[in-house]
Write a protein that holds these residues in place. Structure first.
Motif, PDB file in Angstrom:
ATOM      1  N   TRP A  12      -3.464  17.289   7.148  1.00  0.00           N
ATOM      2  CA  TRP A  12      -3.335  15.838   7.111  1.00  0.00           C
ATOM      3  C   TRP A  12      -1.919  15.409   7.468  1.00  0.00           C
ATOM      4  O   TRP A  12      -1.737  14.458   8.221  1.00  0.00           O
ATOM      5  CB  TRP A  12      -3.723  15.295   5.747  1.00  0.00           C
ATOM      6  N   ALA A  13      -0.922  16.090   6.918  1.00  0.00           N
ATOM      7  CA  ALA A  13       0.474  15.733   7.208  1.00  0.00           C
ATOM      8  C   ALA A  13       0.755  15.871   8.704  1.00  0.00           C
ATOM      9  O   ALA A  13       1.463  15.051   9.288  1.00  0.00           O
ATOM     10  CB  ALA A  13       1.429  16.609   6.400  1.00  0.00           C
ATOM     11  N   ALA A  14       0.171  16.886   9.336  1.00  0.00           N
ATOM     12  CA  ALA A  14       0.420  17.146  10.754  1.00  0.00           C
ATOM     13  C   ALA A  14      -0.413  16.271  11.679  1.00  0.00           C
ATOM     14  O   ALA A  14       0.049  15.889  12.752  1.00  0.00           O
ATOM     15  CB  ALA A  14       0.146  18.620  11.063  1.00  0.00           C
ATOM     16  N   GLY A  15      -1.629  15.936  11.285  1.00  0.00           N
ATOM     17  CA  GLY A  15      -2.521  15.256  12.211  1.00  0.00           C
ATOM     18  C   GLY A  15      -3.001  13.879  11.819  1.00  0.00           C
ATOM     19  O   GLY A  15      -3.173  13.016  12.673  1.00  0.00           O
ATOM     20  N   THR A  16      -3.254  13.679  10.533  1.00  0.00           N
ATOM     21  CA  THR A  16      -3.767  12.388  10.061  1.00  0.00           C
ATOM     22  C   THR A  16      -3.049  11.988   8.773  1.00  0.00           C
ATOM     23  O   THR A  16      -3.639  11.990   7.697  1.00  0.00           O
ATOM     24  CB  THR A  16      -5.294  12.444   9.820  1.00  0.00           C
ATOM     25  N   PRO A  17      -1.760  11.656   8.875  1.00  0.00           N
ATOM     26  CA  PRO A  17      -0.976  11.366   7.669  1.00  0.00           C
ATOM     27  C   PRO A  17      -1.518  10.213   6.831  1.00  0.00           C
ATOM     28  O   PRO A  17      -1.242  10.152   5.628  1.00  0.00           O
ATOM     29  CB  PRO A  17       0.423  11.059   8.197  1.00  0.00           C
ATOM     30  N   LYS A  18      -2.338   9.342   7.418  1.00  0.00           N
ATOM     31  CA  LYS A  18      -2.931   8.246   6.639  1.00  0.00           C
ATOM     32  C   LYS A  18      -3.880   8.763   5.562  1.00  0.00           C
ATOM     33  O   LYS A  18      -4.166   8.054   4.591  1.00  0.00           O
ATOM     34  CB  LYS A  18      -3.653   7.266   7.555  1.00  0.00           C
ATOM     35  N   ARG A  19      -4.355   9.997   5.713  1.00  0.00           N
ATOM     36  CA  ARG A  19      -5.245  10.587   4.707  1.00  0.00           C
ATOM     37  C   ARG A  19      -4.486  11.017   3.455  1.00  0.00           C
ATOM     38  O   ARG A  19      -5.085  11.229   2.411  1.00  0.00           O
ATOM     39  CB  ARG A  19      -5.987  11.791   5.287  1.00  0.00           C
ATOM     40  N   LEU A  20      -3.169  11.157   3.563  1.00  0.00           N
ATOM     41  CA  LEU A  20      -2.359  11.552   2.414  1.00  0.00           C
ATOM     42  C   LEU A  20      -2.258  10.398   1.427  1.00  0.00           C
ATOM     43  O   LEU A  20      -2.130   9.234   1.827  1.00  0.00           O
ATOM     44  CB  LEU A  20      -0.944  11.944   2.858  1.00  0.00           C
ATOM     45  N   SER A  21      -2.267  10.724   0.156  1.00  0.00           N
ATOM     46  CA  SER A  21      -2.057   9.694  -0.865  1.00  0.00           C
ATOM     47  C   SER A  21      -0.614   9.213  -0.801  1.00  0.00           C
ATOM     48  O   SER A  21       0.258   9.881  -0.220  1.00  0.00           O
ATOM     49  CB  SER A  21      -2.342  10.268  -2.251  1.00  0.00           C
ATOM     50  N   ALA A  22      -0.361   8.077  -1.401  1.00  0.00           N
ATOM     51  CA  ALA A  22       1.005   7.551  -1.452  1.00  0.00           C
ATOM     52  C   ALA A  22       1.921   8.541  -2.170  1.00  0.00           C
ATOM     53  O   ALA A  22       3.068   8.747  -1.756  1.00  0.00           O
ATOM     54  CB  ALA A  22       1.031   6.193  -2.145  1.00  0.00           C
ATOM     55  N   ALA A  23       1.420   9.173  -3.227  1.00  0.00           N
ATOM     56  CA  ALA A  23       2.223  10.154  -3.971  1.00  0.00           C
ATOM     57  C   ALA A  23       2.577  11.353  -3.096  1.00  0.00           C
ATOM     58  O   ALA A  23       3.711  11.841  -3.120  1.00  0.00           O
ATOM     59  CB  ALA A  23       1.480  10.606  -5.224  1.00  0.00           C
ATOM     60  N   ALA A  24       1.614  11.819  -2.310  1.00  0.00           N
ATOM     61  CA  ALA A  24       1.868  12.953  -1.421  1.00  0.00           C
ATOM     62  C   ALA A  24       2.889  12.575  -0.354  1.00  0.00           C
ATOM     63  O   ALA A  24       3.824  13.338  -0.079  1.00  0.00           O
ATOM     64  CB  ALA A  24       0.567  13.424  -0.766  1.00  0.00           C
ATOM     65  N   ARG A  25       2.725  11.402   0.251  1.00  0.00           N
ATOM     66  CA  ARG A  25       3.672  10.956   1.280  1.00  0.00           C
ATOM     67  C   ARG A  25       5.088  10.849   0.715  1.00  0.00           C
ATOM     68  O   ARG A  25       6.057  11.244   1.361  1.00  0.00           O
ATOM     69  CB  ARG A  25       3.234   9.615   1.873  1.00  0.00           C
ATOM     70  N   LYS A  26       5.201  10.348  -0.507  1.00  0.00           N
ATOM     71  CA  LYS A  26       6.518  10.195  -1.134  1.00  0.00           C
ATOM     72  C   LYS A  26       7.170  11.553  -1.355  1.00  0.00           C
ATOM     73  O   LYS A  26       8.350  11.745  -1.049  1.00  0.00           O
ATOM     74  CB  LYS A  26       6.374   9.443  -2.454  1.00  0.00           C
ATOM     75  N   LEU A  27       6.413  12.518  -1.878  1.00  0.00           N
ATOM     76  CA  LEU A  27       6.964  13.855  -2.126  1.00  0.00           C
ATOM     77  C   LEU A  27       7.331  14.562  -0.825  1.00  0.00           C
ATOM     78  O   LEU A  27       8.376  15.214  -0.731  1.00  0.00           O
ATOM     79  CB  LEU A  27       5.970  14.700  -2.925  1.00  0.00           C
ATOM     80  N   ILE A  28       6.482  14.441   0.177  1.00  0.00           N
ATOM     81  CA  ILE A  28       6.714  15.122   1.450  1.00  0.00           C
ATOM     82  C   ILE A  28       7.918  14.531   2.180  1.00  0.00           C
ATOM     83  O   ILE A  28       8.684  15.248   2.822  1.00  0.00           O
ATOM     84  CB  ILE A  28       5.435  15.076   2.321  1.00  0.00           C
ATOM     85  N   SER A  29       8.111  13.240   2.055  1.00  0.00           N
ATOM     86  CA  SER A  29       9.213  12.600   2.779  1.00  0.00           C
ATOM     87  C   SER A  29      10.539  12.614   2.026  1.00  0.00           C
ATOM     88  O   SER A  29      11.580  12.314   2.620  1.00  0.00           O
ATOM     89  CB  SER A  29       8.845  11.162   3.139  1.00  0.00           C
ATOM     90  N   ALA A  30      10.528  12.996   0.763  1.00  0.00           N
ATOM     91  CA  ALA A  30      11.776  13.015  -0.018  1.00  0.00           C
ATOM     92  C   ALA A  30      12.700  14.107   0.509  1.00  0.00           C
ATOM     93  O   ALA A  30      12.325  15.285   0.528  1.00  0.00           O
ATOM     94  CB  ALA A  30      11.478  13.225  -1.494  1.00  0.00           C
ATOM     95  N   PRO A  31      13.902  13.751   0.957  1.00  0.00           N
ATOM     96  CA  PRO A  31      14.797  14.741   1.574  1.00  0.00           C
ATOM     97  C   PRO A  31      15.244  15.855   0.627  1.00  0.00           C
ATOM     98  O   PRO A  31      15.616  16.930   1.083  1.00  0.00           O
ATOM     99  CB  PRO A  31      15.989  13.906   2.050  1.00  0.00           C
ATOM    100  N   GLU A  32      15.179  15.612  -0.662  1.00  0.00           N
ATOM    101  CA  GLU A  32      15.614  16.641  -1.613  1.00  0.00           C
ATOM    102  C   GLU A  32      14.558  17.729  -1.837  1.00  0.00           C
ATOM    103  O   GLU A  32      14.847  18.773  -2.424  1.00  0.00           O
ATOM    104  CB  GLU A  32      16.016  16.018  -2.957  1.00  0.00           C
ATOM    105  N   ASN A  33      13.336  17.509  -1.366  1.00  0.00           N
ATOM    106  CA  ASN A  33      12.274  18.493  -1.540  1.00  0.00           C
ATOM    107  C   ASN A  33      12.248  19.474  -0.380  1.00  0.00           C
ATOM    108  O   ASN A  33      12.401  19.088   0.780  1.00  0.00           O
ATOM    109  CB  ASN A  33      10.913  17.807  -1.677  1.00  0.00           C
ATOM    110  N   GLU A  34      12.047  20.746  -0.710  1.00  0.00           N
ATOM    111  CA  GLU A  34      11.892  21.790   0.305  1.00  0.00           C
ATOM    112  C   GLU A  34      10.406  21.995   0.540  1.00  0.00           C
ATOM    113  O   GLU A  34       9.673  22.345  -0.388  1.00  0.00           O
ATOM    114  CB  GLU A  34      12.540  23.094  -0.159  1.00  0.00           C
ATOM    115  N   LEU A  35       9.959  21.775   1.755  1.00  0.00           N
ATOM    116  CA  LEU A  35       8.548  21.885   2.102  1.00  0.00           C
ATOM    117  C   LEU A  35       8.233  23.289   2.596  1.00  0.00           C
ATOM    118  O   LEU A  35       8.948  23.829   3.443  1.00  0.00           O
ATOM    119  CB  LEU A  35       8.179  20.850   3.155  1.00  0.00           C
ATOM    120  N   ILE A  36       7.151  23.841   2.075  1.00  0.00           N
ATOM    121  CA  ILE A  36       6.787  25.233   2.355  1.00  0.00           C
ATOM    122  C   ILE A  36       5.321  25.282   2.768  1.00  0.00           C
ATOM    123  O   ILE A  36       4.480  24.574   2.213  1.00  0.00           O
ATOM    124  CB  ILE A  36       7.016  26.103   1.101  1.00  0.00           C
TER     125      ILE A  36
END
Length: 128
Positions: A12-36
């Protein structure tokens, strides 16, 4: 915070980001978080794409390159992760999801998921 995204969140993050919840979008976009992302997620994509699953129709090579280009860190699947599966309660039957839980547990990182069943695992599995 180190965040391991489950396979659907990655898709979803790669292809259809609108499917992500607001909470998921916030965590994924937070610069302090390391995405794995896990190598197991790419394996799942290849397997399920080959089986014709509509929700997995993506080129895993291109997805891997895009994730790396967007500062995601790749988590290889190792034997320590595999043997940790035997300590998990039998909540979820999907072997790909179970390895993600085991990886998060062994590595001490948070697994993000939108899967209600997967979120029942104890420890650092977070429903978003």
């Amino acid at each position: 915070m180190k965040l391991l995204l489950d396979t659907h969140l990655l898709l979803w993050a790669a292809g259809t980001p609108k499917r992500l919840s607001a909470a998921a979008r916030k965590l994924i976009s937070a610069p302090e978080n390391e995405l794995i992302f896990s190598a197991a997620s790419l394996w799942e994509i290849v397997i399920k794409s080959g089986l014709g699953r509509d929700d997995f129709q993506v080129d895993a090579r291109l997805m891997r390159r895009a994730l790396l280009d967007n500062s995601y860190r790749e988590l290889p699947m190792g034997s320590e992760h595999v043997v940790a599966i035997d300590s998990l309660p039998p909540i979820h039957k999907d072997p790909f999801d179970r390895i993600l839980v085991a990886q998060a547990m062994v590595e001490g990182i948070t697994l993000l998921t939108a899967d209600l069943v997967l979120a029942k695992y104890p420890g650092s599995v977070r429903l978003v």
